[in-house]
Design a protein around this motif. Structure first.
Motif, PDB file in Angstrom:
ATOM      1  N   PHE A 184       0.935  -1.283  -0.040  1.00 19.70           N
ATOM      2  CA  PHE A 184       0.106   0.051   0.061  1.00 19.70           C
ATOM      3  C   PHE A 184       1.011   1.257   0.161  1.00 19.70           C
ATOM      4  O   PHE A 184       0.694   2.404  -0.933  1.00 19.70           O
ATOM      5  N   ASP A 185       1.987   1.221   0.814  1.00 15.24           N
ATOM      6  CA  ASP A 185       2.782   2.495   0.982  1.00 15.24           C
ATOM      7  C   ASP A 185       3.344   2.572  -0.272  1.00 15.24           C
ATOM      8  O   ASP A 185       3.601   3.730  -0.580  1.00 15.24           O
ATOM      9  N   ALA A 186       4.171   1.537  -0.850  1.00 13.36           N
ATOM     10  CA  ALA A 186       4.907   1.847  -2.030  1.00 13.36           C
ATOM     11  C   ALA A 186       4.321   2.005  -3.333  1.00 13.36           C
ATOM     12  O   ALA A 186       4.897   2.650  -4.164  1.00 13.36           O
ATOM     13  N   PHE A 187       3.085   1.227  -3.253  1.00 13.99           N
ATOM     14  CA  PHE A 187       2.516   0.989  -4.877  1.00 13.99           C
ATOM     15  C   PHE A 187       1.125   1.340  -4.839  1.00 13.99           C
ATOM     16  O   PHE A 187       0.371   1.184  -5.898  1.00 13.99           O
ATOM     17  N   GLU A 188       0.569   1.815  -3.684  1.00 16.46           N
ATOM     18  CA  GLU A 188      -0.850   2.112  -3.462  1.00 16.46           C
ATOM     19  C   GLU A 188      -1.755   1.123  -3.869  1.00 16.46           C
ATOM     20  O   GLU A 188      -2.808   1.165  -4.547  1.00 16.46           O
ATOM     21  N   ILE A 189      -1.325  -0.069  -3.521  1.00 11.90           N
ATOM     22  CA  ILE A 189      -2.279  -1.241  -3.754  1.00 11.90           C
ATOM     23  C   ILE A 189      -3.106  -1.534  -2.644  1.00 11.90           C
ATOM     24  O   ILE A 189      -2.543  -1.502  -1.608  1.00 11.90           O
ATOM     25  N   PHE A 215       2.374  -9.938 -10.511  1.00  8.72           N
ATOM     26  CA  PHE A 215       2.256  -9.085 -11.821  1.00  8.72           C
ATOM     27  C   PHE A 215       0.817  -9.186 -12.449  1.00  8.72           C
ATOM     28  O   PHE A 215       0.598  -7.952 -13.239  1.00  8.72           O
ATOM     29  N   ASP A 216       0.179 -10.109 -12.727  1.00 12.41           N
ATOM     30  CA  ASP A 216      -1.056 -10.148 -13.493  1.00 12.41           C
ATOM     31  C   ASP A 216      -2.290  -9.555 -12.685  1.00 12.41           C
ATOM     32  O   ASP A 216      -3.036  -8.714 -13.258  1.00 12.41           O
ATOM     33  N   GLU A 217      -2.287  -9.771 -11.294  1.00 12.31           N
ATOM     34  CA  GLU A 217      -3.457  -9.332 -10.568  1.00 12.31           C
ATOM     35  C   GLU A 217      -3.251  -7.852  -9.828  1.00 12.31           C
ATOM     36  O   GLU A 217      -4.015  -7.205  -9.528  1.00 12.31           O
ATOM     37  N   LEU A 218      -1.949  -7.608  -9.397  1.00 10.86           N
ATOM     38  CA  LEU A 218      -1.596  -6.516  -8.352  1.00 10.86           C
ATOM     39  C   LEU A 218      -0.757  -5.594  -9.411  1.00 10.86           C
ATOM     40  O   LEU A 218      -0.066  -4.398  -8.968  1.00 10.86           O
ATOM     41  N   ASP A 219      -0.687  -5.782 -10.693  1.00 11.83           N
ATOM     42  CA  ASP A 219       0.142  -5.001 -11.756  1.00 11.83           C
ATOM     43  C   ASP A 219       1.187  -4.339 -11.263  1.00 11.83           C
ATOM     44  O   ASP A 219       1.675  -3.390 -11.664  1.00 11.83           O
ATOM     45  N   LEU A 220       2.145  -5.212 -10.586  1.00 17.45           N
ATOM     46  CA  LEU A 220       3.611  -4.888 -10.576  1.00 17.45           C
ATOM     47  C   LEU A 220       4.365  -5.207 -11.680  1.00 17.45           C
ATOM     48  O   LEU A 220       3.842  -6.167 -12.532  1.00 17.45           O
ATOM     49  N   ASP A 221       5.392  -4.292 -12.004  1.00 20.08           N
ATOM     50  CA  ASP A 221       6.382  -4.524 -12.984  1.00 20.08           C
ATOM     51  C   ASP A 221       7.684  -5.163 -12.574  1.00 20.08           C
ATOM     52  O   ASP A 221       7.862  -5.212 -11.355  1.00 20.08           O
TER      53      ASP A 221
END
Length: 81
Positions: A15-20, A32-38
């Protein structure tokens, strides 16, 4: 640290780093697929996990990480070492 405690810390980091939103961070969620990290996000996540555990994560150990559950397992292994 229990799996649940690791998961809660991971939710806060994501949440803090990627606003997930924490609701999306469930054990079976794919990074990668569901949380949209690259790939750059994965490096940032590895650094945050190193800060959390105080131990270095080898890049080859993190290459197999695909889901939230994989992250929890990796953190557990690091803390046990």
């Amino acid at each position: 640290m229990s799996d649940e405690q690791i998961l809660e810390r991971l939710k806060a980091i994501l949440f803090d780093a990627f606003e997930i939103s924490p609701e999306r961070v469930v054990p079976q969620a794919k990074l990668f697929d569901e949380l949209d990290l690259d790939s750059i996000d994965a490096v940032d996540l590895a650094i945050k996990l190193q800060e959390m555990t105080g131990k270095r994560i080898k890049p080859e150990d993190f290459k197999t990480v695909r889901s939230v559950d994989d992250v929890v397992s990796t953190v557990k292994q690091l803390m046990a070492a």
